[in-house]
Design a protein around this motif. Structure first.
Motif, PDB file in Angstrom:
ATOM      1  N   MET A 124      37.428 -33.775  10.328  1.00  9.08           N
ATOM      2  CA  MET A 124      37.418 -34.238   8.940  1.00  9.08           C
ATOM      3  C   MET A 124      36.006 -34.600   8.495  1.00  9.08           C
ATOM      4  O   MET A 124      35.632 -34.376   7.330  1.00  9.08           O
ATOM      5  CB  MET A 124      38.348 -35.439   8.797  1.00  9.08           C
ATOM      6  N   LEU A 125      35.207 -35.150   9.407  1.00  7.31           N
ATOM      7  CA  LEU A 125      33.833 -35.474   9.059  1.00  7.31           C
ATOM      8  C   LEU A 125      33.014 -34.214   8.809  1.00  7.31           C
ATOM      9  O   LEU A 125      32.200 -34.163   7.876  1.00  7.31           O
ATOM     10  CB  LEU A 125      33.203 -36.312  10.179  1.00  7.31           C
ATOM     11  N   ILE A 130      30.176 -30.302   5.207  1.00  5.93           N
ATOM     12  CA  ILE A 130      29.917 -28.890   4.933  1.00  5.93           C
ATOM     13  C   ILE A 130      29.264 -28.668   3.572  1.00  5.93           C
ATOM     14  O   ILE A 130      28.335 -27.858   3.453  1.00  5.93           O
ATOM     15  CB  ILE A 130      31.221 -28.071   5.074  1.00  5.93           C
ATOM     16  N   PRO A 131      29.702 -29.372   2.487  1.00  5.11           N
ATOM     17  CA  PRO A 131      29.020 -29.146   1.201  1.00  5.11           C
ATOM     18  C   PRO A 131      27.525 -29.415   1.225  1.00  5.11           C
ATOM     19  O   PRO A 131      26.771 -28.799   0.457  1.00  5.11           O
ATOM     20  CB  PRO A 131      29.737 -30.126   0.253  1.00  5.11           C
ATOM     21  N   PHE A 132      27.062 -30.313   2.105  1.00  6.69           N
ATOM     22  CA  PHE A 132      25.634 -30.582   2.183  1.00  6.69           C
ATOM     23  C   PHE A 132      24.868 -29.389   2.745  1.00  6.69           C
ATOM     24  O   PHE A 132      23.647 -29.312   2.591  1.00  6.69           O
ATOM     25  CB  PHE A 132      25.375 -31.818   3.046  1.00  6.69           C
ATOM     26  N   ARG A 139      27.526 -23.275  -4.821  1.00  4.68           N
ATOM     27  CA  ARG A 139      28.851 -23.884  -4.966  1.00  4.68           C
ATOM     28  C   ARG A 139      29.333 -23.829  -6.416  1.00  4.68           C
ATOM     29  O   ARG A 139      30.511 -23.587  -6.689  1.00  4.68           O
ATOM     30  CB  ARG A 139      28.809 -25.338  -4.490  1.00  4.68           C
ATOM     31  N   THR A 140      28.415 -24.034  -7.344  1.00  4.97           N
ATOM     32  CA  THR A 140      28.811 -24.004  -8.754  1.00  4.97           C
ATOM     33  C   THR A 140      29.213 -22.597  -9.177  1.00  4.97           C
ATOM     34  O   THR A 140      30.206 -22.409  -9.896  1.00  4.97           O
ATOM     35  CB  THR A 140      27.657 -24.513  -9.630  1.00  4.97           C
ATOM     36  N   GLN A 182      33.911 -32.188  -6.670  1.00  5.13           N
ATOM     37  CA  GLN A 182      33.716 -31.523  -5.377  1.00  5.13           C
ATOM     38  C   GLN A 182      32.339 -31.824  -4.795  1.00  5.13           C
ATOM     39  O   GLN A 182      32.186 -32.008  -3.596  1.00  5.13           O
ATOM     40  CB  GLN A 182      33.906 -30.016  -5.552  1.00  5.13           C
ATOM     41  N   VAL A 183      31.332 -31.915  -5.659  1.00  3.57           N
ATOM     42  CA  VAL A 183      29.982 -32.195  -5.179  1.00  3.57           C
ATOM     43  C   VAL A 183      29.842 -33.648  -4.740  1.00  3.57           C
ATOM     44  O   VAL A 183      29.207 -33.952  -3.716  1.00  3.57           O
ATOM     45  CB  VAL A 183      28.952 -31.860  -6.273  1.00  3.57           C
TER      46      VAL A 183
END
Length: 308
Positions: A124-125, A130-132, A139-140, A182-183
């Motif tokens: 989960m961490l 992952i977004p970083f 992503r956008t 999301q960000v």
């Protein structure tokens, strides 16, 4: 005997002694004014902060009063038009909505991380981090492909019969909020998890042992102990959200312009550097005032790890 009586008797009064500061006092004064040799190690850091933080802010502040001429014309232009005020209000409204949704999603996620086994907690961490590892622009654009009329979301809802025609999920506030949530979700999950990990769960068990229902014990015992993490996450998400530019520009419409996008337009399109600087100063001042109002109700220093 006094000096007057000594003169009457023909005697010379002794000269008053001049108190000279001793070496100990001089050393203390010098130590209070000048840093020691270990303190000089902070000099590069102070120079760095002056160059990358104080100097740009001072430049923006000075430019807002001097470009294109000396005066308050840039600030008058902002307050004379209701359009700019609406953009500022829209910025804080979207940022507040994003903060609320992010907390509603991040709180249970962080709580589940505290209950999961070490393997699933690590998974989960990683999912949060992952977004970083992916560019914000990438992503956008991914959200643009997913939320348009022929995107994955609409195609899936159409295939299962939930909707009869594609939903408008882009070029409006819905798309902006989805992309920003999301960000900003990791910025809420990590402070919440750090706070929840330090809460003793035996307190909840003790409340249940005294006859409290599990839900009542959770909200009356556990949830108040997580307040520092909630406040820290809310401030971090809100302050970061008001400066967004890429996500509102790609996912939003004409009615969803945020002040970051407006500042870029003033710089790149019409070259109004002074007015753009005034917008940045106004945003900074309004944000500081909001934080001041919040600090009157909530002890922000304590929730962010301060002593008070």
């Amino acid at each position: 005997m006094t000096a007057t009586s000594l003169r009457r008797q023909g005697q010379t009064p002794p000269e008053p002694e001049v108190q000279h500061p001793g070496p100990g006092r001089v050393a203390r004064v010098r130590a209070a004014v000048l840093p020691d040799r270990w303190g000089w190690l902070m000099a590069p850091l102070l120079v760095f902060l002056l160059l990358v933080f104080v100097a740009p802010l001072a430049t923006i502040l000075a430019r807002s009063f001097t470009d294109p001429g000396v005066g308050l014309q840039n600030y008058r232009a902002f307050f004379d038009s209701s359009v700019y005020a609406d953009v500022l209000l829209n910025t804080f409204r979207i940022s507040g909505l994003v903060t609320l949704i992010t907390l509603l999603l991040g709180f249970p996620y962080a709580y589940l991380m505290t209950l999961a086994t070490p393997f699933w907690r690590g998974a989960m961490l990683v999912a949060v981090l992952i977004p970083f590892w992916t560019s914000l622009l990438v992503r956008t654009f991914a959200w643009v492909l997913m939320l348009n009329n022929t995107g994955v979301v609409n195609e899936f809802l159409l295939s299962i019969g939930v909707i009869d025609e594609p939903l408008t999920l882009i070029r409006n506030q819905t798309g902006v909020v989805i992309g920003m949530v999301q960000v900003m979700l990791p910025y809420a999950v990590l402070p919440l998890y750090a706070t929840m990990r330090g809460v003793d769960r035996r307190l909840v068990q003790a409340a249940e042992g005294l006859g409290a229902r599990p839900i009542f014990a959770f909200w009356r015992v556990y949830a108040p102990l997580t307040a520092p993490g909630v406040v820290a996450a809310a401030l971090l998400v809100f302050i970061s959200s008001i400066g967004f530019y890429v996500t509102p520009a790609l996912l939003g419409g004409p009615k969803d312009v945020m002040i970051g996008e407006l500042i870029v337009q003033q710089l790149s399109a019409v070259l109004r550097w002074g007015f753009a600087s005034a917008l940045a100063v106004i945003l900074l001042v309004v944000t500081a005032l909001l934080l001041l109002l919040v600090s009157r109700v909530v002890n922000i220093g304590k929730f962010l790890g301060g002593d008070r």
